[in-house]
Design a protein around this motif. Structure first.
Motif, PDB file in Angstrom:
ATOM      1  N   ALA A 154       0.855  -1.191   0.000  1.00 58.93           N
ATOM      2  CA  ALA A 154       0.000   0.000   0.000  1.00 58.93           C
ATOM      3  C   ALA A 154       0.893   1.245   0.000  1.00 58.93           C
ATOM      4  CB  ALA A 154      -0.883   0.007   1.244  1.00 58.93           C
ATOM      5  N   ILE A 155       0.501   2.175  -0.840  1.00 59.56           N
ATOM      6  CA  ILE A 155       1.337   3.373  -0.962  1.00 59.56           C
ATOM      7  C   ILE A 155       1.050   4.300   0.219  1.00 59.56           C
ATOM      8  CG2 ILE A 155       1.853   5.394  -2.370  1.00 59.56           C
ATOM      9  CD1 ILE A 155       0.961   3.735  -4.819  1.00 59.56           C
ATOM     10  N   VAL A 156       2.148   4.753   0.870  1.00 58.25           N
ATOM     11  CA  VAL A 156       2.032   5.698   1.987  1.00 58.25           C
ATOM     12  C   VAL A 156       2.304   7.094   1.428  1.00 58.25           C
ATOM     13  CG1 VAL A 156       2.949   6.405   4.217  1.00 58.25           C
ATOM     14  CG2 VAL A 156       2.807   3.970   3.639  1.00 58.25           C
ATOM     15  N   VAL A 157       1.257   7.882   1.354  1.00 55.03           N
ATOM     16  CA  VAL A 157       1.388   9.222   0.771  1.00 55.03           C
ATOM     17  C   VAL A 157       1.736  10.211   1.883  1.00 55.03           C
ATOM     18  CG1 VAL A 157       0.189  11.092  -0.435  1.00 55.03           C
ATOM     19  CG2 VAL A 157      -0.241   8.694  -1.070  1.00 55.03           C
ATOM     20  N   ILE A 185      -0.457  11.305   5.252  1.00 50.93           N
ATOM     21  CA  ILE A 185      -0.023  12.099   6.412  1.00 50.93           C
ATOM     22  C   ILE A 185       0.590  13.369   5.885  1.00 50.93           C
ATOM     23  CG2 ILE A 185       0.300  10.169   8.010  1.00 50.93           C
ATOM     24  CD1 ILE A 185       3.317  10.417   7.486  1.00 50.93           C
ATOM     25  N   LYS A 195      12.356  12.355   6.423  1.00 52.29           N
ATOM     26  CA  LYS A 195      12.416  11.295   7.444  1.00 52.29           C
ATOM     27  C   LYS A 195      11.270  10.299   7.278  1.00 52.29           C
ATOM     28  CE  LYS A 195      14.944  13.699  11.037  1.00 52.29           C
ATOM     29  NZ  LYS A 195      14.839  14.532  12.241  1.00 52.29           N
ATOM     30  N   ARG A 196      10.085  10.800   7.057  1.00 50.17           N
ATOM     31  CA  ARG A 196       8.934   9.893   6.914  1.00 50.17           C
ATOM     32  C   ARG A 196       9.108   8.979   5.698  1.00 50.17           C
ATOM     33  NH1 ARG A 196       8.578  12.116  10.794  1.00 50.17           N
ATOM     34  NH2 ARG A 196       6.826  13.141  11.850  1.00 50.17           N
ATOM     35  N   ASP A 199      11.581   6.397   6.353  1.00 49.05           N
ATOM     36  CA  ASP A 199      11.196   5.379   7.349  1.00 49.05           C
ATOM     37  C   ASP A 199      10.334   4.278   6.731  1.00 49.05           C
ATOM     38  OD1 ASP A 199      12.568   6.431   9.420  1.00 49.05           O
ATOM     39  OD2 ASP A 199      10.868   7.396  10.407  1.00 49.05           O
ATOM     40  N   PHE A 200       9.470   4.647   5.809  1.00 47.35           N
ATOM     41  CA  PHE A 200       8.513   3.652   5.265  1.00 47.35           C
ATOM     42  C   PHE A 200       8.894   3.278   3.828  1.00 47.35           C
ATOM     43  CE2 PHE A 200       6.178   5.528   8.735  1.00 47.35           C
ATOM     44  CZ  PHE A 200       5.593   4.408   9.328  1.00 47.35           C
ATOM     45  N   LYS A 201       9.011   1.981   3.601  1.00 49.11           N
ATOM     46  CA  LYS A 201       9.444   1.493   2.280  1.00 49.11           C
ATOM     47  C   LYS A 201       8.415   1.779   1.203  1.00 49.11           C
ATOM     48  CE  LYS A 201      12.341  -2.131   4.199  1.00 49.11           C
ATOM     49  NZ  LYS A 201      12.526  -3.583   4.407  1.00 49.11           N
ATOM     50  N   ALA A 202       7.173   1.985   1.625  1.00 46.61           N
ATOM     51  CA  ALA A 202       6.112   2.195   0.627  1.00 46.61           C
ATOM     52  C   ALA A 202       5.722   3.663   0.526  1.00 46.61           C
ATOM     53  CB  ALA A 202       4.886   1.369   1.010  1.00 46.61           C
TER      54      ALA A 202
END
Lengths: 287, 525
Positions: A154-157, A185, A195-196, A199-202
């Motif tokens: 899932a893509i973290v936008v 976010i 940083k965000r 931190d998240f691969k996606a």
């Protein structure tokens, strides 16, 4: 949410304190204080030796940390504190609309164009996206990296939708906050953005090229339709996302301050010292 | 009333009195302190229970505060949102929780989604259904949860992002035997945790599963029993919360009292012994010199003057003893002077001052002894009465001083011609007497004759004048019979008769008295 507001208030307080304290330590009429958006600060910080040499003044600049400056609003705030004894100016990273300029009695001095990087985690196998794919991802139409050739994640936008009432900037990705997906976010600074995403691969996010991510950052730049966010691609019209960096002063500011702004504009045109930050002179964009 | 006549008796009485008072005072003190100790123990029990209550409630507030700190962290909220709403991996959330809040002094921290599913955190063995009945209230919910190792105090707080409930932060602190020991170290007693009035956690294994009656508040075990107070936990958490009891060991209390009694007894014994010992030393130091002084005074009273050595004075009695020594020494010196004076007087009483010969008075004193000795030895007594011829003419012709000198020089002559057992007397004027023991008549006569001749041949020089003297002697030798007066009178009478005869027959001669069967023997120059 209340915590976010509290943090913002704290940053404003810190800036106000710095601006208040500075003139007390300065020589009368010789110190010019600038504060605001980081990217525009970069321009003045680079040109500082040249600018100070050109006039009988010294420059005090705030904006190294985007956290401190809180962007364009800090720049405008700095201008609002202008007085004959305390000559201040501001940095903004957005194009100000005419009404705001008129209401706040501002005079804008465009400085440079800054490409907006599309960032992802360094382990993300996707290296290139089309402009439409990017807009679909940020709008929430595409929610999984597998839809754009990546892993089934899932893509973290991650967004930083500041200066919402001003044109340009992130609005070149999507025109309004509502156009962005609700499942995202929103961070308060370029530092947090990097940083965000690291931190998240996606994760996927955006930031101006003037923000140097550092060697420890676990992010990488996604090319847009095969183009990197460089001065060259921007000037060629191949790279679509950028923002306009300006300096602003009180319209009734001293000639000294206006001359400083003009000198900065002139130096921006003739200096080639901004390749690291990929900043292009303001008037260099091909229409 | 006691009649303590001597200081020694009084001193002993005072020592015993002080010892008795000390014993009574310490004994009374012990019983008083014992009561105070029991009462104070009871108060301490309640106070400590209240303190424990405060401590446990403070721990609850602390845990609640930690839950709020984690809940209000923006990054935690963002990361939880990314994990729960977007479906990203939980690794960054775990890492963030560890890096950002690993320092918190808690035993467990867990992040769950809305359904209670764990999405982050550590030591997940304490997962409970606390999130299920927490609801959506924004505050922190506290609850004691029973676990295999004891209890967990769990704080659960909902986490929101963009006004949307994401899940829960659950942090807890363990109440196991380690924690109980910590509490016991703080409270200096025992802590028991019960569930439904049954002990479920204690540092004393034998106490587990024992029932506690909240009315009696006494826990009896095999080797010990405890006075209990319930920790009220004024801000209790959860409906099924355990109850905390604070206990003080009865054995410990009794041992404390026994220790105190032993201490009191030891103090009494040592105190009394010390007083007696000191009293004994004092008595010895006091009694011995007093006795010595008494013996000295007794001896002085009996006319003796014992030797009293002076000592280095350490106290008043030593000083008094030294004064006695000085006094006895002074008496001794006075006595010596008196003896000398007495001796002189005695000598004067029996001696003629002019001639230094014995006088008639001494004759009366010494004669009975001579008589007794003669009677004892069976020997005779001899008397020679000597009279200086024409002594009146010497006084008249040369003066009394010349007469005195003649008497003195004649006395000297007598002394030089007498024998050791001769007693020489001046009877008065120019008349002298020689009394001797155990002589035969011939011996006495020879001695008298020798004196007569020496007198005649030894003139007295008075100034430029030589005064020639002659003497007449009457001798009597006989065995003493009758009383001493009779014997002396008879001896003197017979000698005097012989002297008379010598005078009558021309002087300068020695006449021996002869008894009725004898004729007087006559000797002349």
């Amino acid at each position: 949410m209340h915590l976010q507001h509290r943090m913002i208030r704290l940053r404003w307080l810190a800036l106000a304190l710095l601006l208040t304290v500075t003139p007390a330590t300065a020589q009368q009429g010789e110190l010019l204080t600038g504060a605001g958006a980081h990217s525009s600060w970069v321009v003045f910080d680079k040109l500082k030796p040249v600018l100070e040499k050109s006039g009988d003044y010294s420059l005090k600049l705030f904006g190294k940390q985007s956290m401190l400056g809180v962007g364009c609003n800090a720049g405008i705030k700095s201008v609002m504190q202008y007085s004959a004894k305390q000559e201040t100016f501001g940095f903004v990273c957005c194009k100000l609309d005419d009404e705001e300029v008129r209401k706040k009695n501002l005079q804008v001095f465009p400085l440079a164009l800054e490409p907006l990087m599309i960032l992802s985690h360094e382990e993300n196998p996707v290296n290139n996206l089309s402009i439409n794919q990017i807009r679909d991802i940020f709008s929430g139409k595409i929610t999984n990296w597998k839809d754009v050739g990546g892993n089934d994640q899932a893509i973290v936008v991650v967004t930083r939708l500041h200066c919402k009432k001003r044109p340009g900037h992130w609005k070149r990705i999507l025109p309004s906050p509502d156009s962005f997906t609700g499942k995202r976010i929103n961070v308060q600074s370029a530092d947090e953005m990097v940083k965000r995403v690291g931190d998240f691969k996606a994760a996927i996010g955006h930031a101006g090229t003037a923000w140097l991510r550092g060697d420890n950052s676990r992010t990488k730049i996604i090319t847009v339709d095969g183009y990197m966010p460089t001065v060259k691609n921007l000037q060629a019209g191949s790279y679509p996302f950028y923002r306009e960096l300006s300096a602003i002063i009180d319209k009734n500011a001293s000639d000294k301050l206006k001359n400083l702004m003009r000198t900065a504009q002139q130096e921006m045109l003739t200096t080639r010292a901004f390749t690291e930050h990929q900043l292009a002179p303001h008037f260099s964009l091909k229409k | 009333m006691l009649h303590l006549k001597t200081f020694r008796a009084r001193l002993i009485f005072y020592i015993l009195l002080i010892s008795t008072f000390l014993s009574i005072a310490l004994g009374t003190s012990f019983w008083h302190v014992r009561d105070i100790l029991l009462e104070e123990s009871n108060n301490q029990l309640s106070r400590t229970a209240n303190l424990l209550d405060t401590y446990l409630v403070a721990e609850q507030r602390e845990l609640e505060r930690y839950a709020n700190i984690v809940r209000d962290d923006l990054r935690i909220q963002e990361y939880m949102y990314i994990v729960t709403e977007i479906g990203a991996e939980r690794g960054p959330l775990d890492k963030l929780l560890s890096e950002q809040f690993g320092w918190l002094p808690i035993d467990n921290n867990i992040l769950t989604d809305k359904s209670g599913k764990i999405i982050g955190g550590h030591k997940t063995s304490v997962i409970t259904d606390i999130t299920q009945h927490h609801g959506n209230t924004p505050g922190v919910k506290l609850e004691y949860v029973n676990t295999n190792n004891g209890f967990e105090l769990v704080a659960c707080a909902p986490v929101y992002y963009l006004e949307q409930l994401l899940g829960y932060i659950v942090i807890s602190r363990s109440y196991d035997t380690v924690k109980l020991r910590e509490l016991e170290n703080i409270s200096k007693g025992r802590v028991f945790i019960t569930l439904n009035n049954t002990i479920s956690l204690s540092t004393i294994p034998s106490a587990i599963n024992k029932s506690i009656d909240p009315q009696k508040l006494v826990l009896s075990l095999l080797n010990d029993s405890f006075f209990l107070r319930q920790v009220n936990l004024s801000d209790n958490a959860g409906q099924q919360s355990p109850a905390f009891y604070f206990g003080v060991s009865e054995v410990y209390l009794l041992e404390t009292i026994h220790d105190f009694s032993r201490l009191t007894f030891a103090t009494v014994v040592i105190g009394v012994l010390s007083i007696l010992l000191l009293g004994m030393f004092f008595l010895r130091d006091f009694d011995r010199p007093i006795k010595e002084l008494l013996s000295v005074t007794d001896a002085v009273a009996q006319g003796k003057l014992p030797t009293v050595n002076k000592i280095v004075p350490r106290n008043e009695i030593d000083a008094l003893s030294n004064r006695f020594a000085d006094m006895v020494q002074s008496l001794r010196e006075q006595q010596t002077l008196i003896s000398k004076a007495h001796s002189k007087l005695e000598t004067l009483a029996i001696t003629d001052t002019l001639t230094n010969l014995y006088n008639r008075r001494h004759l009366l004193e010494v004669f009975p002894k001579l008589q007794a000795q003669a009677q004892r030895d069976g020997t005779s007594l001899a008397a020679i009465i000597i009279d200086i011829d024409h002594f009146k003419d010497i006084n008249d012709e040369h003066g009394h001083l010349a007469g005195d000198q003649c008497l003195m020089e004649f006395s000297a002559l007598l002394r030089s011609h007498s024998r050791t057992n001769d007693y020489l007397f001046r009877l008065g004027g120019e008349e002298f007497l020689i009394v001797t023991l155990g002589e035969n008549v011939e011996g006495v006569y020879a001695a008298a004759e020798k004196i007569r001749k020496a007198t005649e041949q030894t003139p007295v020089q008075y100034g430029k004048t030589d005064i020639t003297m002659t003497i007449s002697c009457g001798i009597c030798v006989e065995h003493p019979t009758g009383t001493k007066e009779e014997s002396l009178n008879r001896l003197l009478h017979h000698s005097d008769n012989a002297l008379y005869l010598a005078k009558q027959t021309g002087r300068n001669k020695v006449i021996v008295h002869l008894h009725e069967d004898e004729t007087d023997q006559q000797g002349t120059a």
